[in-house]
Design a protein around this motif. Structure first.
Motif, mmCIF file in Angstrom:
data_model
loop_
_atom_site.group_PDB
_atom_site.id
_atom_site.type_symbol
_atom_site.label_atom_id
_atom_site.label_comp_id
_atom_site.label_asym_id
_atom_site.label_seq_id
_atom_site.Cartn_x
_atom_site.Cartn_y
_atom_site.Cartn_z
ATOM 1 N N LYS A 72 -2.296 4.862 -10.226
ATOM 2 C CA LYS A 72 -1.354 4.428 -9.344
ATOM 3 C C LYS A 72 -0.223 4.728 -9.272
ATOM 4 N N VAL A 73 0.391 4.943 -8.062
ATOM 5 C CA VAL A 73 1.608 5.596 -7.844
ATOM 6 C C VAL A 73 2.802 4.725 -7.961
ATOM 7 N N GLU A 74 3.675 4.819 -8.573
ATOM 8 C CA GLU A 74 4.793 3.872 -8.630
ATOM 9 C C GLU A 74 5.789 3.903 -7.368
ATOM 10 N N ARG A 75 5.507 2.639 -6.573
ATOM 11 C CA ARG A 75 6.243 2.759 -5.209
ATOM 12 C C ARG A 75 7.879 2.290 -5.146
ATOM 13 N N THR A 76 8.668 2.846 -4.742
ATOM 14 C CA THR A 76 10.026 2.424 -4.554
ATOM 15 C C THR A 76 10.046 1.165 -3.956
ATOM 16 N N ARG A 77 10.868 0.469 -4.766
ATOM 17 C CA ARG A 77 10.994 -1.207 -4.011
ATOM 18 C C ARG A 77 12.472 -1.190 -3.384
ATOM 19 N N TYR A 78 12.139 -1.805 -2.248
ATOM 20 C CA TYR A 78 13.586 -1.757 -1.572
ATOM 21 C C TYR A 78 14.233 -3.239 -1.525
#
Length: 156
Positions: A72-78
């Protein structure tokens, strides 16, 4: 003509199937050994019905040398957009004009023109409204002037 209902599996072929399977041959190779008498799928089905499982060939299972899923790739949260401020409440009463906080809102829709059949198919011109009025027998069209290169008038 094919022999419908005649099994290609006689006792000799079943024994040869067991022998070849235990030697580690694949279903495709066994099918080729029988020279087109039985297909690869027929070999697979017969092995399944006989309850023979694949012998351990000392090979790693296919596709198991790497993880099943990509990490899993950590996604940037907006940041969430701000919530809108208080809304004006509109009270709707059936048969009455809508009101905004006790004030009567003006109606913006003009009164509809009466729909009277004006033209038949043969009477329609290039710029006439093609809105159908009526059913199959006695079908007529609106026939008012259409607007903005549309096949319909402003009402339709």
């Amino acid at each position: 003509m094919t022999n419908v209902g005649v099994s290609p599996w006689n006792d000799d072929r079943v024994e040869a199937l067991k022998k070849l399977w235990l030697e580690g041959k694949s279903c495709s190779e066994i099918s080729r050994e029988f020279k087109g008498v039985v297909s690869r799928n027929a070999v697979i089905g017969k092995l399944h019905r006989m309850g023979l499982s694949q012998p351990d060939r000392g090979l790693p299972p296919v596709g198991r040398d790497r993880p099943m899923r990509a990490p899993k790739v950590e996604r940037t949260r907006y940041a969430k957009p701000p919530k809108p401020g208080p809304q004006k409440k509109v009270a709707v009463v059936f048969g009455a004009a809508p009101t905004v906080r006790g004030q009567q809102a003006p109606r913006h829709t003009p009164a509809p023109e009466p729909l009277t059949p004006t033209k038949t198919l043969m009477e329609l011109g290039k710029d006439d409204c093609r809105w159908i009025i009526g059913e199959r027998v006695g079908r007529v069209f609106c026939g008012r002037a259409s607007t903005d290169c549309s096949p319909y008038c402003q009402t339709h």
